[in-house]
Design an enzyme around this catalytic site. Structure first.
Site, mmCIF file in Angstrom:
data_model
loop_
_atom_site.group_PDB
_atom_site.id
_atom_site.type_symbol
_atom_site.label_atom_id
_atom_site.label_comp_id
_atom_site.label_asym_id
_atom_site.label_seq_id
_atom_site.Cartn_x
_atom_site.Cartn_y
_atom_site.Cartn_z
ATOM 1 N N GLU A 1 -6.616 4.465 8.238
ATOM 2 C CA GLU A 1 -6.412 5.897 7.976
ATOM 3 C C GLU A 1 -7.687 6.514 7.391
ATOM 4 O O GLU A 1 -8.016 7.673 7.668
ATOM 5 C CB GLU A 1 -5.196 6.084 7.052
ATOM 6 C CG GLU A 1 -3.902 5.851 7.827
ATOM 7 C CD GLU A 1 -2.753 5.281 7.008
ATOM 8 O OE1 GLU A 1 -2.780 5.361 5.773
ATOM 9 O OE2 GLU A 1 -1.817 4.739 7.636
ATOM 10 N N GLY B 1 2.702 1.841 10.876
ATOM 11 C CA GLY B 1 3.652 2.942 10.768
ATOM 12 C C GLY B 1 4.395 3.257 12.056
ATOM 13 O O GLY B 1 5.059 4.280 12.168
ATOM 14 N N ASN C 1 0.866 -1.170 0.000
ATOM 15 C CA ASN C 1 0.000 0.000 0.000
ATOM 16 C C ASN C 1 0.909 1.228 0.000
ATOM 17 O O ASN C 1 1.553 1.515 0.994
ATOM 18 C CB ASN C 1 -0.892 -0.044 1.256
ATOM 19 C CG ASN C 1 -1.709 1.220 1.439
ATOM 20 O OD1 ASN C 1 -1.794 2.055 0.547
ATOM 21 N ND2 ASN C 1 -2.315 1.361 2.619
ATOM 22 N N HIS D 1 -9.417 1.042 5.295
ATOM 23 C CA HIS D 1 -8.113 1.196 5.938
ATOM 24 C C HIS D 1 -8.269 2.104 7.163
ATOM 25 O O HIS D 1 -9.063 3.051 7.150
ATOM 26 C CB HIS D 1 -7.106 1.798 4.953
ATOM 27 C CG HIS D 1 -5.711 1.761 5.480
ATOM 28 N ND1 HIS D 1 -5.232 2.709 6.364
ATOM 29 C CD2 HIS D 1 -4.704 0.875 5.283
ATOM 30 C CE1 HIS D 1 -3.981 2.397 6.678
ATOM 31 N NE2 HIS D 1 -3.640 1.293 6.039
ATOM 32 N N GLU E 1 -5.257 -5.312 10.564
ATOM 33 C CA GLU E 1 -4.206 -4.322 10.788
ATOM 34 C C GLU E 1 -4.434 -3.614 12.120
ATOM 35 O O GLU E 1 -5.217 -2.649 12.189
ATOM 36 C CB GLU E 1 -4.209 -3.282 9.662
ATOM 37 C CG GLU E 1 -3.954 -3.865 8.299
ATOM 38 C CD GLU E 1 -3.405 -2.812 7.339
ATOM 39 O OE1 GLU E 1 -2.266 -2.972 6.905
ATOM 40 O OE2 GLU E 1 -4.117 -1.831 7.063
ATOM 41 N N SER F 1 3.575 -2.534 10.234
ATOM 42 C CA SER F 1 5.036 -2.623 10.401
ATOM 43 C C SER F 1 5.611 -3.969 9.959
ATOM 44 O O SER F 1 6.540 -4.485 10.587
ATOM 45 C CB SER F 1 5.438 -2.294 11.840
ATOM 46 O OG SER F 1 5.082 -0.963 12.151
ATOM 47 N N LYS G 1 0.114 4.322 -0.182
ATOM 48 C CA LYS G 1 -0.478 5.497 0.477
ATOM 49 C C LYS G 1 -0.224 6.763 -0.357
ATOM 50 O O LYS G 1 -0.206 6.699 -1.583
ATOM 51 C CB LYS G 1 0.059 5.610 1.908
ATOM 52 C CG LYS G 1 -0.115 4.299 2.692
ATOM 53 C CD LYS G 1 0.136 4.430 4.167
ATOM 54 C CE LYS G 1 -0.051 3.073 4.827
ATOM 55 N NZ LYS G 1 0.059 3.119 6.283
HETATM 56 P P1 PGA Z 1 3.030 0.038 7.655
HETATM 57 O O1 PGA Z 1 1.546 0.279 7.065
HETATM 58 O O2 PGA Z 1 3.570 -1.214 7.017
HETATM 59 O O3 PGA Z 1 3.812 1.263 7.253
HETATM 60 O O4 PGA Z 1 2.891 -0.102 9.132
HETATM 61 C C1 PGA Z 1 0.684 -0.804 6.875
HETATM 62 C C2 PGA Z 1 -0.650 -0.334 6.325
HETATM 63 O O5 PGA Z 1 -1.116 0.744 6.721
HETATM 64 O O6 PGA Z 1 -1.256 -1.020 5.480
#
Ligand code: PGA
Length: 251
Positions: free
Chosen positions: A98, A174, A10, A96, A168, A214, A12
């Site tokens: 976010e 992140g 992803n 997601h 997730e 992560s 983003k």
């Molecule tokens: P990350 O993000 O690997 O940077 O933790 C994962 C995601 O949001 O799908």
């Protein structure tokens, strides 16, 4: 039940057009080297068309980072399933954290997006996850169950065969703080049991459940060794060809 592994990146809100095309071409090579697994990238909308063209003919799958529920209309800022299908997009990330946390998308909207994708021939990746506060309050399983049930509301057995799930934990996205393989496996097994209550057993067995939060080159192997972890949704580590290549080549 053997499920085909699925590694998804992803991107983003990262990368220019030229950077996206370059990275997509590199990932297409990683993907071609691993024919026993599915690999997907989800570039920003501005790069989707060029990336689709650049990797045409490769088995690399292309995902959108979100999807609208209507085919067209007065929906400023949204991208429809018809538009995505037109480019050759295969999948869409939906719900997601976010989108939920920063942009206020709720379970009802996420469910509409699920149906938009399914009716439009785009495979949805439904994301669910608890916050740190949920986990510390002992609410992890109830929060996940609610997100799953609402997200899949009125999704039929047949449609469910198209759905990919992604667990997730919000506290792991992140942050560099991955769920332990035991924590992730515990949740994945719980989700599969929930699916078995909602759908036919063969559907629950066949549904791929990705872990996200992560994921890096140094924890992917342990995660993928868990019986109910079928893949990964990768953010930060998907932005560099070398690190994502190692994740795609998990052992
Ligand atoms: P990350 O993000 O690997 O940077 O933790 C994962 C995601 O949001 O799908």
């Amino acid at each position: 039940m053997k499920r085909r592994p699925f590694i998804a990146g992803n991107w983003k809100m990262h990368l220019t057009l030229a950077e996206s095309v370059r990275l997509a071409q590199a990932v297409a090579e990683s993907c071609a080297a691993c024919p026993d697994r599915d690999v997907m990238i989800a570039p920003a909308f501005t790069s989707l068309a060029s990336v689709c063209t650049a990797v045409k003919g490769s088995p690399l799958l292309i995902g959108a980072q979100n999807i609208a529920w209507e085919k067209e209309g007065a929906y400023t800022g949204e991208i429809s399933p018809v538009m995505l299908k037109d480019l050759g997009v295969n999948l869409a990330i939906i719900g997601h954290s976010e989108r939920r946390q920063i942009f206020g998308e709720d379970d009802a909207m996420i469910n509409r997006r699920m149906h938009g994708a399914l009716n439009g021939g785009i495979q949805p990746i439904l994301c669910i996850g608890e916050t740190l506060a949920d986990r510390e309050a002992g609410n992890t399983f109830s929060v996940l169950e609610k997100q799953l049930r609402h997200g899949l509301n009125k999704v039929s057995n047949e449609q469910m065969a198209q759905v990919v799930l992604a667990y997730e934990p919000v506290w792991a996205i992140g942050t560099g703080k991955t769920a332990s393989k035991e924590q992730a496996q515990e949740v994945h097994a719980f989700l599969r049991q929930l699916l078995a209550n909602l759908y036919e057993k063969n559907i629950a067995d066949a549904t791929r459940i990705l872990y996200g939060g992560s994921v890096k080159f140094d924890n992917i192997d342990n995660l993928m060794a868990q019986p109910d972890i079928d893949g990964a949704l990768v953010g930060g580590a998907a932005l560099k060809a070398e690190s994502f290549d190692r994740i795609v080549r998990f052992r």
